[in-house]
Design an enzyme around this catalytic site. Structure first.
Site, PDB file in Angstrom:
ATOM      1  N   LYS A 111      -2.501   7.212  12.009  1.00 34.74           N
ATOM      2  CA  LYS A 111      -2.100   6.359  13.075  1.00 34.74           C
ATOM      3  C   LYS A 111      -1.281   6.609  14.035  1.00 34.74           C
ATOM      4  CE  LYS A 111      -4.635   3.106  10.470  1.00 34.74           C
ATOM      5  NZ  LYS A 111      -5.211   4.217   9.596  1.00 34.74           N
ATOM      6  N   PHE A 145      -3.941 -15.586  -4.980  1.00 32.88           N
ATOM      7  CA  PHE A 145      -4.726 -14.393  -4.633  1.00 32.88           C
ATOM      8  C   PHE A 145      -4.475 -13.143  -5.585  1.00 32.88           C
ATOM      9  CE2 PHE A 145      -4.081 -16.439  -0.321  1.00 32.88           C
ATOM     10  CZ  PHE A 145      -5.102 -16.697  -0.205  1.00 32.88           C
ATOM     11  N   GLU A 188      -5.611   0.561  15.557  1.00 30.53           N
ATOM     12  CA  GLU A 188      -5.864   1.598  14.754  1.00 30.53           C
ATOM     13  C   GLU A 188      -7.613   1.943  15.008  1.00 30.53           C
ATOM     14  OE1 GLU A 188      -4.886   0.775  11.102  1.00 30.53           O
ATOM     15  OE2 GLU A 188      -6.736  -0.327  10.453  1.00 30.53           O
ATOM     16  N   ASN A 207     -10.903   2.482  12.815  1.00 30.80           N
ATOM     17  CA  ASN A 207     -11.474   2.718  11.755  1.00 30.80           C
ATOM     18  C   ASN A 207     -12.716   3.444  11.990  1.00 30.80           C
ATOM     19  OD1 ASN A 207      -9.883   1.396   9.764  1.00 30.80           O
ATOM     20  ND2 ASN A 207     -10.166  -0.583  10.909  1.00 30.80           N
ATOM     21  N   GLU A 244      -9.452  -1.652  16.600  1.00 31.70           N
ATOM     22  CA  GLU A 244      -8.455  -3.068  16.129  1.00 31.70           C
ATOM     23  C   GLU A 244      -7.250  -3.157  17.091  1.00 31.70           C
ATOM     24  OE1 GLU A 244      -7.695  -3.446  12.008  1.00 31.70           O
ATOM     25  OE2 GLU A 244      -9.851  -3.046  11.419  1.00 31.70           O
TER      26      GLU A 244
END
Length: 533
Positions: A110, A321, A264, A266, A252
């Site tokens: 990153k 969650f 970043e 992916n 992104e």
């Protein structure tokens, strides 16, 4: 074109790749770990090979050689963005269905990716030391992705614990515990651009998130106009060109009004790729295979067609969650929209892997049409035998702010799951927090993990023990017998299905007994720590 392909992955993405392979006449090979025997992806492949672990690159290469597979598709997760794995596949004279190792290294780190983006003229979120950035800030894993190794820090007192937790989670997930700090933007939109090499196929909006993991994705983004779309696509291509990118990938961005910042790259297919496929008409897995085989005539979409929305059906509590386990006694998935499932009726959801059951993706001529079709499909979906987030998904797709396209990454903090929504969205001018001549306040604190654990069998009120709210692995034990602890002091950290959950003392107490050790696997409801006031 290759004749046989091995997928170095499991579950839904393996099944997705197999589907395109069959359409292309390519034979398929599945790999299966010892604790994953009988899984759906292993049952439907043309051939199956046992491997010691999905994380061992040499095992995948051995399986490919053993079966005569000519190519390896890494899917997402596990080794998908591992440059060393890509190099090993190439060294074994197999076709790697993904970007080149050098591009993976440049995009996967990153900090290096941010440096390259800046040099290419792409705006990035400022990074630096906490005292330089101020608060709130975001701790991120340098080799991270998928929300792993990320912590929001709102005050200096939280920093040390956040850094330690992020490093621990990053080390477990990526084998790399490097972390860094960047400025935290409170209410951005999360927008990403699908790339095929240096071709931009349009953007997706993934702003609805929990624990930095996406919940609902759509294409195109309701937060992006044509001017911003052109600018953000140009930035994505500039970065791809700077790292020599090939094959499918996703750049992104964080979008705040008309401003955007690169987050970043992916270097793989994304979980949410179906929404792009539905609006462009391009099979991204087919394109991946064609590019890996040297084809250069991959078509560009002439125009977007309608709107697509995706949600992820998980075995998890619809309010907290927290991941759930169990055997799926009944599974009825809709037949009138696209469904990418990773399990079937009768399958077991365990603690070792991601608890996603299926992705439900609806396409319509308009955004409202797509949401209507998804809402109808969710109403007909049935799952029995394991707790799922289905009630949450039905609530989400019907929520007025989701329907209005006004959600940001703070949505589920400011509108807790299954809370009572307004009957309709307020006029656009009143949908953002405001104070006269002052900046908007920070979103309310995220839902309290300890409080929600208490509601589901964890520490609370007059209880004298702290129990596991779900099955998991003890990855950190923070106290011992005889220790004095404060109210809300973390005692144990559990990991289940890729996420850490700290459990805290409900009151000032003394630890009477500890019943677990680091590394132990525990069942939901197991007593972890006993307390006495």
């Amino acid at each position: 074109m290759i004749r046989k392909l091995l997928v170095a992955n499991r579950g839904e993405i393996a099944l997705r790749v197999f589907r395109t392979c069959r359409e292309l006449g390519i034979a398929t090979v599945a790999v299966v770990a010892p604790d994953d025997k009988g899984s759906l992806h292993a049952r439907v492949a043309d051939e199956t090979v046992d491997v010691e672990s999905y994380l061992f690159s040499e095992e995948h290469i051995r399986a490919a050689k053993q079966t005569g597979a000519e190519a390896v598709h890494p899917g997402y997760g596990f080794l998908a963005e591992n440059a060393d794995f890509a190099e090993a596949v190439n060294a074994a004279e197999l076709v790697w269905v993904g970007p080149p190792p050098d591009a993976l290294r440049a995009g996967g780190d990153k900090l290096e990716a941010k440096r390259i983006a800046q040099a290419a003229g792409v705006p990035v979120v400022p990074t630096g030391e906490p005292e330089e950035l101020g608060f709130p800030l975001l701790v991120k894993a340098a080799a991270g992705g998928g929300g792993r190794g990320m912590r929001v820090v709102r005050s200096p007192i939280e920093l040390e614990e956040a850094l330690e937790a992020a490093r621990r989670e990053a080390k477990a997930a990526f084998g790399d515990d490097r972390v860094f700090c960047e400025r935290y933007v409170e209410r951005p939109h999360h927008v990403e651009v699908q790339l095929l090499g240096e071709i931009a196929l349009g953007e997706r909006d993934c702003s609805v998130q929990r624990r930095h993991q996406k919940v609902l994705e759509e294409a195109p983004s309701p937060a992006v106009d044509e001017t911003l779309r052109a600018a953000i696509s140009e930035a994505a291509v500039a970065f791809a060109r700077a790292v020599g990118y090939e094959n499918a990938g996703t750049a992104e961005f964080m979008v705040d009004g008309q401003d955007f910042f690169f987050l970043e790259l992916n270097g793989r297919i994304q979980v949410e790729h179906p929404v792009t496929e539905l609006v462009t008409g391009i099979d991204l897995v087919k394109a991946q295979i064609q590019i890996a085989c040297g084809e250069t005539t991959i078509g560009r979409p002439s125009a977007r067609h309608g709107h697509a929305v995706e949600v992820r059906l998980y075995a998890e509590d619809p309010r907290t969650f927290l991941p759930q386990t169990g055997r799926i006694a009944k599974l009825r998935l809709p037949g009138d929209i696209r469904v990418d499932a990773g399990v079937a009726e009768g399958d077991e959801i365990g603690i070792a892997y991601d608890p996603m059951i299926a992705k439900l993706i609806a396409h319509g001529t308009t955004r409202a049409d797509a949401l209507d079709r998804l809402r109808t499909a969710l109403a007909t979906t049935e799952v029995e035998g394991v707790t799922t987030n289905l009630p949450f998904l039905r609530w989400l797709v019907a929520h007025p702010l989701v329907r209005a396209g006004e959600t940001t990454t703070a949505f589920l903090v400011e509108h807790p799951p299954l809370s009572r929504p307004a009957l309709r969205a307020a006029p656009a001018a009143w949908r953002v927090p405001f104070r006269l001549n002052l900046p908007p306040p920070a979103p309310a604190a995220a839902p309290d993990v300890d409080a929600t654990a208490a509601e589901h069998g964890g520490a609370a009120g007059e209880q004298s023990s702290v129990v596991a709210p779900m099955p998991g692995t003890v990855i950190k034990l923070l106290v011992g017998a005889g220790d004095a602890v404060r109210a809300r002091q973390p005692l144990v950290v559990l990991e289940a299905m890729k996420m850490e959950t700290p459990l805290a003392s409900p009151y000032d107490a003394t630890v009477r007994a500890v019943h677990v050790a680091e590394g132990d696997r525990v069942a939901g409801g197991a007593v972890l720590v006993e307390l006495e006031e």
